[in-house]
Design an enzyme around this catalytic site. Structure first.
Site, short mmCIF file in Angstrom:
data_model
loop_
_atom_site.label_atom_id
_atom_site.label_comp_id
_atom_site.label_asym_id
_atom_site.label_seq_id
_atom_site.Cartn_x
_atom_site.Cartn_y
_atom_site.Cartn_z
N HIS A 1 33.76 -3.15 11.69
CA HIS A 1 34.73 -3.26 10.60
C HIS A 1 35.31 -1.91 10.20
O HIS A 1 36.35 -1.86 9.54
CB HIS A 1 34.14 -4.02 9.39
CG HIS A 1 33.15 -3.27 8.56
ND1 HIS A 1 31.79 -3.47 8.65
CD2 HIS A 1 33.32 -2.33 7.60
CE1 HIS A 1 31.17 -2.70 7.78
NE2 HIS A 1 32.08 -1.99 7.12
N ASP B 1 28.65 -6.78 14.27
CA ASP B 1 29.41 -5.69 13.63
C ASP B 1 29.09 -4.35 14.29
O ASP B 1 28.36 -3.51 13.73
CB ASP B 1 29.09 -5.67 12.14
CG ASP B 1 30.05 -4.82 11.33
OD1 ASP B 1 31.04 -4.33 11.91
OD2 ASP B 1 29.82 -4.65 10.12
N GLN C 1 29.12 1.28 -0.31
CA GLN C 1 30.48 1.58 0.13
C GLN C 1 30.60 3.01 0.67
O GLN C 1 30.01 3.93 0.14
CB GLN C 1 31.46 1.40 -1.03
CG GLN C 1 31.34 0.08 -1.76
CD GLN C 1 31.52 -1.12 -0.87
OE1 GLN C 1 30.59 -1.54 -0.22
NE2 GLN C 1 32.72 -1.66 -0.82
N GLY C 2 31.39 3.16 1.71
CA GLY C 2 31.59 4.46 2.31
C GLY C 2 30.57 4.81 3.37
O GLY C 2 30.74 5.79 4.08
N ASP C 3 29.50 4.01 3.48
CA ASP C 3 28.45 4.32 4.44
C ASP C 3 28.47 3.39 5.64
O ASP C 3 27.55 3.41 6.45
CB ASP C 3 27.09 4.23 3.74
CG ASP C 3 26.03 5.05 4.47
OD1 ASP C 3 26.38 6.09 5.04
OD2 ASP C 3 24.87 4.63 4.48
N SER C 4 29.49 2.56 5.77
CA SER C 4 29.60 1.62 6.88
C SER C 4 29.36 2.31 8.21
O SER C 4 29.86 3.41 8.45
CB SER C 4 31.00 1.00 6.90
OG SER C 4 31.22 0.21 5.78
#
Length: 276
Positions: free
Chosen positions: A83, A136, A230-233
Site C-alpha cells: 500500500h 501487503d 501512521q507513517g510506519d507502513s
C-alpha cells in the site's frame, strides 16, 4: 462497509500528496498518527537493515522525503508494504516517481552520512488486495547494492519465531503526537507475537477488518500501549534477529483490544528475496 484503517504513509507536505492520502486517514483517530506507540530512540548502527522509503518531490525535503519504512533483505532488495506503492495513496504510479529512493544507514533522517539509493524497479505482490490488505508486500530493487551487513535474515514457514509470546520489536520514523510532531530519529517499540486466536477475535470481519492467519500476524503489548502506526507502513517487525512481519494495518493504535496487524513475511519469502 468501510475499508479498514491501514498504517498510512507519512502525511504529505505537498498539496497533491495530501489530497491523495486523505481517504486513507479519515477513519483513523488523530491520536493514531503516532508512528511508534510506547517506543524509544534506537541507533541505526545496531539495526542497519531498517531503511526509510523516500520521495522529496511528493513529501518535501525536511525529512529526506520519508513516507514509509522498509527493510533490507538482500544487498539490492528492500521490502515494504504494497500500500506504500499504491497509486491511490501516492497520487502517481511508482514508475512516475523519478526520485523514489531508500535512505539507509541514517538514524536521523536529516543527518549526513549513510546512503540514499535510487530505486530502479518496483514489484508489487500481484495477489495484494487493497480492501482486505491481504498480501501487503512490495519489493524495491536498488540501483546499487548495500553492504552485506545491512541484510537481515527472513523468517520462513514454520519458523519458531512465530510462536505466541515471542518478544519482538517494531521500528520506524514519524509523527509522535498526532499533531505533526515528527520524530527526528529512528524509534522502536517492544511488542510480542500474539496468538492467532486473539487476532481473530480482535478482527473477525466487518468494519473492524478480518484477520487471516495464513498471510498475517499480529503483535502488541499485553495491555496495549505499544504499536506501530501512521507513517510506519512497511517497517519491520523483528524477533530474535529475524524479520517476521511488515507494518500493514490495524484499528487505531496501541489499543489493547486491537493489536497491530503485520504482513507475515514467511508467506512471501520467494517474492521478498527475488523481487518478482
Amino acid at each position: 462497509m468501510r475499508p479498514r484503517p491501514i498504517r498510512s504513509p507519512a502525511r504529505a507536505l505537498a498539496l497533491a500528496a495530501v489530497t491523495a492520502l486523505a481517504p486513507l486517514m479519515v477513519s483513523v483517530p488523530a491520536a493514531a498518527d503516532s508512528v511508534i506507540i510506547g517506543g524509544a530512540p534506537v541507533s541505526i548502527t545496531g539495526n542497519p537493515w531498517v531503511v526509510a522509503v523516500s520521495s522529496r518531490s511528493l513529501f518535501g525535503a525536511a525529512r529526506a522525503g520519508q513516507f514509509c519504512g522498509g527493510v533490507v533483505v538482500a544487498p539490492d532488495r528492500v521490502v515494504t508494504a504494497a500500500h506504500c506503492m499504491n497509486e491511490d495513496a501516492l497520487g502517481v504510479s511508482p514508475a512516475e516517481l523519478a526520485d523514489l529512493k531508500v535512505v539507509a544507514g541514517r538514524t536521523k533522517l536529516q543527518a549526513e552520512g549513510g546512503h540514499e539509493i535510487e530505486v530502479s524497479k518496483v514489484y508489487v505482490n500481484p495477489t495484494y488486495d487493497g480492501y482486505t490488505r491481504e498480501g501487503d508486500l512490495a519489493v524495491l530493487t536498488l540501483a546499487r547494492a548495500l553492504p552485506a551487513e545491512n541484510v537481515i535474515k527472513v523468517a520462513g514457514p514454520g519458523d519458531p519465531v512465530y510462536e505466541p509470546g515471542t518478544a519482538a520489536s517494531v521500528y520506524g520514523w514519524g509523527d509522535t503526537t498526532g499533531y505533526g510532531t515528527y520524530a527526528s530519529s529512528l524509534r522502536a517499540a517492544p511488542v510480542q507475537v500474539l496468538p492467532d486466536e486473539a487476532c481473530e477475535k480482535a478482527y473477525p470481519g466487518g468494519s473492524a477488518g478480518k484477520y487471516r492467519s495464513a498471510t498475517m500476524l499480529c503483535a502488541g503489548g499485553p495491555r496495549g500501549g505499544r504499536d506501530a502506526c501512521q507513517g510506519d507502513s512497511g517497517g519491520p517487525l523483528v524477533a530474535k534477529g529475524t524479520l517476521i512481519g511488515l507494518v500493514s494495518w490495524g484499528n487505531g493504535c496501541g489499543k489493547s483490544d486491537s493489536p497491530g496487524v503485520y504482513t507475515r513475511i514467511s508467506a512471501f519469502v520467494q517474492q521478498a528475496t527475488a523481487g518478482r
